[in-house]
Design a protein around this motif. Structure first.
Motif, PDB file in Angstrom:
ATOM      1  N   ARG A   1      94.063   3.416  21.065  1.00  0.00           N
ATOM      2  CA  ARG A   1      94.675   4.215  19.645  1.00  0.00           C
ATOM      3  C   ARG A   1      94.451   5.184  19.198  1.00  0.00           C
ATOM      4  NH1 ARG A   1      99.270   1.893  18.173  1.00  0.00           N
ATOM      5  NH2 ARG A   1      98.783   2.251  15.828  1.00  0.00           N
ATOM      6  N   SER A   2      93.185   5.797  19.858  1.00  0.00           N
ATOM      7  CA  SER A   2      92.274   6.634  18.893  1.00  0.00           C
ATOM      8  C   SER A   2      93.606   8.436  19.750  1.00  0.00           C
ATOM      9  CB  SER A   2      90.798   7.195  19.944  1.00  0.00           C
ATOM     10  OG  SER A   2      91.072   7.487  21.269  1.00  0.00           O
ATOM     11  N   GLU A   3      94.011   8.134  20.826  1.00  0.00           N
ATOM     12  CA  GLU A   3      94.591   9.831  20.900  1.00  0.00           C
ATOM     13  C   GLU A   3      96.268   9.319  20.336  1.00  0.00           C
ATOM     14  OE1 GLU A   3      97.731  11.087  24.855  1.00  0.00           O
ATOM     15  OE2 GLU A   3      95.943   9.518  25.592  1.00  0.00           O
TER      16      GLU A   3
ATOM     17  N   ASP B   1      96.006   8.161  17.334  1.00  0.00           N
ATOM     18  CA  ASP B   1      95.486   8.995  15.853  1.00  0.00           C
ATOM     19  C   ASP B   1      96.027   9.914  15.921  1.00  0.00           C
ATOM     20  OD1 ASP B   1      96.264   6.314  14.758  1.00  0.00           O
ATOM     21  OD2 ASP B   1      94.028   5.595  15.359  1.00  0.00           O
ATOM     22  N   ASP B   2      94.975  10.044  16.451  1.00  0.00           N
ATOM     23  CA  ASP B   2      94.563  12.231  16.781  1.00  0.00           C
ATOM     24  C   ASP B   2      96.565  12.277  17.323  1.00  0.00           C
ATOM     25  OD1 ASP B   2      92.347  11.393  16.804  1.00  0.00           O
ATOM     26  OD2 ASP B   2      92.103  12.185  19.159  1.00  0.00           O
TER      27      ASP B   2
ATOM     28  N   ALA C   1      99.594  12.179  15.554  1.00  0.00           N
ATOM     29  CA  ALA C   1      99.370  11.310  14.342  1.00  0.00           C
ATOM     30  C   ALA C   1      99.044  12.486  13.597  1.00  0.00           C
ATOM     31  CB  ALA C   1      99.355  10.169  13.805  1.00  0.00           C
ATOM     32  N   ALA C   2      97.601  12.621  12.891  1.00  0.00           N
ATOM     33  CA  ALA C   2      97.425  13.707  12.442  1.00  0.00           C
ATOM     34  C   ALA C   2      97.013  15.105  12.414  1.00  0.00           C
ATOM     35  CB  ALA C   2      95.218  13.235  12.596  1.00  0.00           C
TER      36      ALA C   2
END
Length: 333
Positions: free
Chosen positions: A303-305, A307-308, A310-311
């Motif tokens: 999910r981190s990619e 989330d990055d 999206a940010a």
């Protein structure tokens, strides 16, 4: 067949079947309600056996007539469904019912899983009633409804009725899943303009004014007729009829069945039935593929990619199209 509910996750009592998929399919084809219930449970639980189940059912599907029943809460969908089952049984039809209900916030099961209004059919082995929880899926249906339909189709149901949640403007999804979409209205449930806003005047193949013994039923019918007359229909297109019923007293249901049969005959003669079923299969394939891609991407990249990305979009450093392209590029790496 006897009825069963999705609320307990148990079939025909307290024990789950441990039978193999071929055995379950064979028993379901013979009308065994426990086997049908177990297969639908495998569907709802997204079992690892689901692919094997769908492959085994495929040769036996495509025969049932699928009728969607939709409308705003309070118009009498469950009562009408029960009365329609009785009328169809008079014609010797084997009937399956998928009643999609709101989900319990605690168990995730169907809140109305007891199907109180359909208990008259509980002992009829040629009627199968299943409550399915929507589990938050919009459109008035459950995510697994198309696969559950395949189970009932393969089990030999002549007609399958799908009763939607009754959530107003978002439940028009039923039109893409049913051969015939029946829209219920009732006096005192809002004027014709509200019906148009809800989108139901665009999806119906048959309109039923239920509770026709109440004041205002004729006015609802007139409003419907006037608004349907404004629709832009091509030459030879189906013109949706309007039928008045009092489902609680089983009045008018014979005409409803007659109109459903006439629409089905038109679908077959016009070639529209094949078009609708092909479109339905395409949407089902697309939904499965998109879900699989999402899960595959999550397994590989986490999910981190996302989330990055999206940010970055939220901060104005990137735009959503560029971020989506980057996300899609991850599949080709």
């Amino acid at each position: 067949m006897v009825s069963t509910s999705s609320t307990t996750g148990k079939v025909g009592g307290r024990r789950r079947s441990t039978a193999s998929v071929p055995d379950l399919v064979s028993r379901a084809r013979e009308g065994d309600p426990r086997a049908v219930a177990r297969l639908i449970s495998l569907v709802e639980d997204a079992s690892p056996l689901l692919r094997e189940v769908m492959a085994a059912l495929a040769p036996y599907t495509g025969h049932a007539q699928i009728v969607g029943i939709t409308g705003s809460p309070g118009v009498g969908k469950s009562t009408s469904t029960s009365a329609l089952v009785s009328e169809l049984r008079k014609h010797g039809k084997r009937v399956g019912v998928l009643a999609v209900d709101p989900s319990s916030p605690f168990s995730g099961g169907a809140l109305l899983g007891d199907r109180v209004r359909m208990q008259d059919h509980a002992l009829d082995r040629d009627v199968y009633i299943r409550s399915m929880a929507s589990r938050g899926h919009l459109g008035g249906l459950a995510w697994t409804t198309p696969q559950a339909l395949r189970v009932l189709d393969a089990a030999g149901c002549d007609v399958i009725l799908i009763e939607t949640v009754g959530v107003g403007q978002s439940e028009v999804e039923i039109a893409g899943l049913a051969d015939t979409t029946m829209v219920l209205l009732a006096p005192g449930m809002g004027d014709g303009i509200q019906a148009a806003k809800a989108g139901i005047l665009e999806i119906g193949d048959l309109y039923v004014v239920n509770k026709a013994d109440r004041d205002g039923a004729d006015q609802v019918r007139r409003d419907l007729r006037s608004m349907l007359a404004l629709a832009d229909r091509s030459e030879g297109a189906w013109k949706p009829p309007i039928v008045k019923t009092v489902a609680q007293r089983s009045e008018g249901l014979d005409e409803v069945v007659e109109q459903i049969d006439q629409h089905y005959a038109w679908l077959r003669s016009s070639g529209e039935l094949e078009k609708r079923r092909t479109r339905r299969a395409r949407d089902e394939i697309e939904a499965i593929a998109v879900t699989a891609l999402r899960e595959r991407w999550g397994d590989v990249h986490g999910r981190s990619e996302l989330d990055d990305l999206a940010a970055s979009v939220a901060a104005g450093k990137s735009d959503p199209y560029a971020a989506a392209d980057e996300l899609l590029d991850a599949f080709t790496d």
